[in-house]
Design a protein around this motif. Structure first.
Motif, PDB file in Angstrom:
ATOM      1  N   PHE A  76     163.496  37.798  29.429  1.00  0.00           N
ATOM      2  CA  PHE A  76     163.149  37.492  30.738  1.00  0.00           C
ATOM      3  C   PHE A  76     162.721  39.100  31.099  1.00  0.00           C
ATOM      4  O   PHE A  76     164.033  39.635  31.713  1.00  0.00           O
ATOM      5  N   VAL A  77     161.522  39.673  32.011  1.00  0.00           N
ATOM      6  CA  VAL A  77     161.784  40.932  32.197  1.00  0.00           C
ATOM      7  C   VAL A  77     161.111  40.498  33.645  1.00  0.00           C
ATOM      8  O   VAL A  77     160.029  40.475  33.887  1.00  0.00           O
ATOM      9  N   GLU A  78     161.727  41.020  34.934  1.00  0.00           N
ATOM     10  CA  GLU A  78     161.698  41.300  36.250  1.00  0.00           C
ATOM     11  C   GLU A  78     161.098  42.002  36.621  1.00  0.00           C
ATOM     12  O   GLU A  78     160.786  43.640  35.959  1.00  0.00           O
ATOM     13  N   GLY A  79     159.717  41.608  37.634  1.00  0.00           N
ATOM     14  CA  GLY A  79     158.975  42.979  37.554  1.00  0.00           C
ATOM     15  C   GLY A  79     157.579  43.067  37.128  1.00  0.00           C
ATOM     16  O   GLY A  79     157.722  42.477  35.995  1.00  0.00           O
ATOM     17  N   ASP A  80     156.269  43.282  37.304  1.00  0.00           N
ATOM     18  CA  ASP A  80     155.418  43.224  36.476  1.00  0.00           C
ATOM     19  C   ASP A  80     155.023  44.473  35.597  1.00  0.00           C
ATOM     20  O   ASP A  80     154.532  45.579  35.915  1.00  0.00           O
ATOM     21  N   ILE A  81     155.551  44.069  34.886  1.00  0.00           N
ATOM     22  CA  ILE A  81     155.402  44.836  33.364  1.00  0.00           C
ATOM     23  C   ILE A  81     154.633  44.700  32.717  1.00  0.00           C
ATOM     24  O   ILE A  81     155.083  42.923  31.728  1.00  0.00           O
ATOM     25  N   SER A  82     153.707  44.779  32.256  1.00  0.00           N
ATOM     26  CA  SER A  82     152.092  44.259  31.083  1.00  0.00           C
ATOM     27  C   SER A  82     152.772  44.432  29.887  1.00  0.00           C
ATOM     28  O   SER A  82     153.204  45.192  29.782  1.00  0.00           O
ATOM     29  N   LEU A  83     153.005  43.259  29.177  1.00  0.00           N
ATOM     30  CA  LEU A  83     153.156  43.724  27.618  1.00  0.00           C
ATOM     31  C   LEU A  83     152.081  43.928  26.257  1.00  0.00           C
ATOM     32  O   LEU A  83     152.242  43.908  25.764  1.00  0.00           O
ATOM     33  N   ASN A  84     150.737  43.387  26.972  1.00  0.00           N
ATOM     34  CA  ASN A  84     149.865  43.710  26.649  1.00  0.00           C
ATOM     35  C   ASN A  84     148.898  44.298  27.773  1.00  0.00           C
ATOM     36  O   ASN A  84     147.814  43.234  27.875  1.00  0.00           O
ATOM     37  N   GLU A  85     148.789  45.229  27.442  1.00  0.00           N
ATOM     38  CA  GLU A  85     147.539  45.832  28.022  1.00  0.00           C
ATOM     39  C   GLU A  85     146.363  45.976  28.066  1.00  0.00           C
ATOM     40  O   GLU A  85     146.224  45.336  26.569  1.00  0.00           O
ATOM     41  N   GLU A  86     145.446  45.188  29.081  1.00  0.00           N
ATOM     42  CA  GLU A  86     143.967  45.050  28.637  1.00  0.00           C
ATOM     43  C   GLU A  86     142.925  46.240  28.904  1.00  0.00           C
ATOM     44  O   GLU A  86     143.234  47.190  29.812  1.00  0.00           O
ATOM     45  N   PRO A  87     141.608  46.279  28.324  1.00  0.00           N
ATOM     46  CA  PRO A  87     141.080  47.285  28.840  1.00  0.00           C
ATOM     47  C   PRO A  87     140.271  47.173  30.010  1.00  0.00           C
ATOM     48  O   PRO A  87     140.091  46.244  30.803  1.00  0.00           O
ATOM     49  N   SER A  88     140.267  48.050  31.054  1.00  0.00           N
ATOM     50  CA  SER A  88     140.694  48.617  32.002  1.00  0.00           C
ATOM     51  C   SER A  88     138.565  48.343  31.805  1.00  0.00           C
ATOM     52  O   SER A  88     137.704  48.633  31.373  1.00  0.00           O
ATOM     53  N   THR A  89     138.016  47.272  33.060  1.00  0.00           N
ATOM     54  CA  THR A  89     136.469  47.206  33.433  1.00  0.00           C
ATOM     55  C   THR A  89     135.390  48.373  33.924  1.00  0.00           C
ATOM     56  O   THR A  89     134.660  48.446  34.536  1.00  0.00           O
ATOM     57  N   SER A  90     136.751  49.101  34.829  1.00  0.00           N
ATOM     58  CA  SER A  90     136.208  49.801  35.822  1.00  0.00           C
ATOM     59  C   SER A  90     135.542  51.152  34.403  1.00  0.00           C
ATOM     60  O   SER A  90     135.747  51.274  33.757  1.00  0.00           O
ATOM     61  N   GLU A  91     134.475  52.197  35.765  1.00  0.00           N
ATOM     62  CA  GLU A  91     134.331  52.884  35.740  1.00  0.00           C
ATOM     63  C   GLU A  91     132.986  52.769  34.209  1.00  0.00           C
ATOM     64  O   GLU A  91     132.964  53.333  33.875  1.00  0.00           O
ATOM     65  N   GLY A  92     132.506  51.581  34.209  1.00  0.00           N
ATOM     66  CA  GLY A  92     131.625  51.576  33.290  1.00  0.00           C
ATOM     67  C   GLY A  92     131.430  50.817  32.266  1.00  0.00           C
ATOM     68  O   GLY A  92     130.602  50.632  31.229  1.00  0.00           O
ATOM     69  N   VAL A  93     133.090  50.822  31.804  1.00  0.00           N
ATOM     70  CA  VAL A  93     133.261  50.446  30.656  1.00  0.00           C
ATOM     71  C   VAL A  93     133.101  49.180  30.113  1.00  0.00           C
ATOM     72  O   VAL A  93     133.763  47.811  30.878  1.00  0.00           O
ATOM     73  N   ALA A  94     132.620  48.518  29.269  1.00  0.00           N
ATOM     74  CA  ALA A  94     132.276  47.308  28.902  1.00  0.00           C
ATOM     75  C   ALA A  94     134.026  46.658  27.971  1.00  0.00           C
ATOM     76  O   ALA A  94     133.896  46.862  26.929  1.00  0.00           O
ATOM     77  N   VAL A  95     133.954  45.207  28.040  1.00  0.00           N
ATOM     78  CA  VAL A  95     134.923  45.219  28.303  1.00  0.00           C
ATOM     79  C   VAL A  95     134.296  43.648  26.789  1.00  0.00           C
ATOM     80  O   VAL A  95     133.758  42.888  27.376  1.00  0.00           O
ATOM     81  N   SER A  96     134.304  43.139  25.957  1.00  0.00           N
ATOM     82  CA  SER A  96     134.190  42.716  24.505  1.00  0.00           C
ATOM     83  C   SER A  96     134.876  41.147  25.459  1.00  0.00           C
ATOM     84  O   SER A  96     135.863  41.257  26.017  1.00  0.00           O
ATOM     85  N   SER A  97     134.653  40.032  25.306  1.00  0.00           N
ATOM     86  CA  SER A  97     135.569  38.923  25.334  1.00  0.00           C
ATOM     87  C   SER A  97     136.053  38.804  24.143  1.00  0.00           C
ATOM     88  O   SER A  97     135.295  38.736  22.685  1.00  0.00           O
ATOM     89  N   PRO A  98     137.097  37.785  24.125  1.00  0.00           N
ATOM     90  CA  PRO A  98     137.565  37.058  23.011  1.00  0.00           C
ATOM     91  C   PRO A  98     137.090  36.269  21.973  1.00  0.00           C
ATOM     92  O   PRO A  98     136.121  35.932  22.081  1.00  0.00           O
ATOM     93  N   ALA A  99     136.632  37.095  20.945  1.00  0.00           N
ATOM     94  CA  ALA A  99     135.904  36.318  20.002  1.00  0.00           C
ATOM     95  C   ALA A  99     137.662  36.350  18.465  1.00  0.00           C
ATOM     96  O   ALA A  99     138.378  36.901  18.414  1.00  0.00           O
ATOM     97  N   ALA A 100     136.641  35.125  17.814  1.00  0.00           N
ATOM     98  CA  ALA A 100     137.539  35.102  16.618  1.00  0.00           C
ATOM     99  C   ALA A 100     136.807  35.797  15.405  1.00  0.00           C
ATOM    100  O   ALA A 100     136.006  36.490  15.549  1.00  0.00           O
TER     101      ALA A 100
END
Length: 426
Positions: A76-100
């Motif tokens: 277990f890792v204490e604190g807000d540590i992201s193990l799987n960084e997700e692309p940011s949706t800011s600045e108009g960058v499109a984030v694709s939805s999960p796909a198979a």
């Protein structure tokens, strides 16, 4: 800060446990005291919660694995540590939805096992978890979609418009041959599916089975019956239930408290029924710890009412209610189900009219309650309709003779038909 997730310290009577469910997967955020994993033992399901806000960083023991006391099962890792960084949706960058379609999509152990059972691969499943992770719910959804899609496909199969070939002369000459005509319904495809489902027994269910077989094979079990007129208890309950509930902070007056107090007094009079066998020794208990069988989704459990001779009717009722609620939630502790000198089981709540309860070793007797049913009874030369209940006492004939067993059951019957005897110890 990394923290080890370990199995709890099991008591001496529990050798090991099985990982049942990981409620959090690596990378998922967890709040302090939030449930992480369930570990099932022979008696209860133990819950391990998060020690702080953070994330599960690694799972070492998967669902279905057997673990012993204090064994390392994850990190277990204490604190807000992201193990799987997700692309940011800011600045108009499109984030694709999960796909198979990605065979390397991360998948939880439970999801992987379920996918294999349904012949599904990661490429066929859309992951909705963090970072596109495939969860168990994603696999269930895909499997259900496949099942629903198969039905229309089967129905549409006869509608294929390929040109039908004329049956050959040889086909006409074959005895019993019925030519298949275009548009004829396929009756075989309309038959309901004959499905089967195979699931492993839980540790609790296996332990229950082992104890029942042990009781049948290692004791000289015999059952004696009697019946009790429940009218006096029902009238007493009807007269005082509102005042009882108001006086005792919402605790309802039921039938179990009368049976527990009557059984306690009967045990005091017949100490051999309150005893247990230890190899060649008879252990006479100077206290009265009565187990009450409680049904839960995981199986039958028997929490113990300690020192019932010192408990009030309200104390018995509130404790039993608490046991029942926590049994359904899987929150009973192992210490609450250990020991006990006598057991009461109530099959009447499910409609049972009569049964032969099985002993709970090393105890030597168990009382079975049943459904209250109105029956015509002869009273002083007259026929009256009375609310009657069959009582069953199963006992170990190696220690308890028939005379003592019958007298014990008659003592309970007499006290229930005249509840004042319970208070006056008559």
């Amino acid at each position: 800060m990394s923290i080890e997730i370990k199995a709890p310290q099991f008591p001496e009577s529990v050798a090991d446990g099985t990982i049942v469910t990981w409620h959090k997967q690596p990378g998922e955020s967890v709040s302090r005291d939030e449930l992480i994993v369930d570990i099932e033992t022979d008696k209860v399901v133990l819950e391990i919660v998060a020690p702080a806000d953070g994330q599960v960083s690694e799972i070492i023991k998967n669902e279905g694995d057997v673990v012993v006391s204090q064994e390392l099962i994850g990190h277990f890792v204490e604190g807000d540590i992201s193990l799987n960084e997700e692309p940011s949706t800011s600045e108009g960058v499109a984030v694709s939805s999960p796909a198979a379609g990605n065979p390397e999509t991360p998948m939880s152990p439970a999801a992987r096992k379920l996918a294999e059972e349904n012949n599904l691969t990661a490429e066929q499943i859309v992951g909705t978890g963090k970072g596109g992770r495939i969860t168990k719910e994603d696999v269930v959804k895909k499997a259900s979609e496949g099942a629903s899609a198969a039905a229309p496909a089967a129905a549409a199969a006869p509608a294929v418009t390929a040109p039908a070939e004329e049956p050959s002369a040889a086909e006409h000459s074959m005895p019993g041959m019925i030519p298949q005509m275009t548009g004829t319904p396929d009756f075989a495809s309309q038959q309901p599916a004959r499905s089967e489902k195979r699931v492993p027994m839980t540790r609790l269910r296996k332990r229950i089975a082992e104890r029942l077989l042990e009781a049948k094979n290692s004791t000289a079990m015999l059952t004696t019956f009697n019946e009790v007129n429940m009218a006096p208890v029902m009238e007493l309950r009807k007269k005082y239930k509102d005042q009882f509930e108001k006086t005792h902070n919402g605790t309802r007056l039921g039938f179990m408290s009368f049976f527990v107090k009557a059984a306690t007094e009967a045990l005091r009079r017949h100490p051999e029924v309150n005893a247990s066998l230890d190899v060649d020794d008879v252990v006479y208990h100077g206290y009265y710890d009565i187990g009450v069988a409680v049904s839960s989704d995981r199986g039958l459990v028997v929490p113990i009412l300690r020192d019932t001779d010192q408990m009030s009717l309200a104390g018995v009722e509130s404790t039993i209610r608490n046991f029942s609620e926590r049994a359904q939630a899987g929150q009973l502790g192992i210490d609450e189900m250990q020991g006990g000198t006598f057991t009461i089981t109530n099959g009447g709540v499910f409609g049972s009219l009569m049964s032969t309860p099985i002993l709970n070793p090393p105890q030597t007797a168990i009382l079975g309650m049943h459904k209250i049913q109105e029956r015509p009874m002869a009273v002083n030369g007259e026929v009256k309709i009375l609310p009657m209940m069959y009582l069953a006492l199963s006992y170990d004939h190696r220690l308890i003779d028939g005379k003592e067993a019958v007298q014990f059951l008659v003592a309970i019957k007499d006290m229930l038909e005249d509840p004042a005897r319970i208070l006056l110890e008559l």
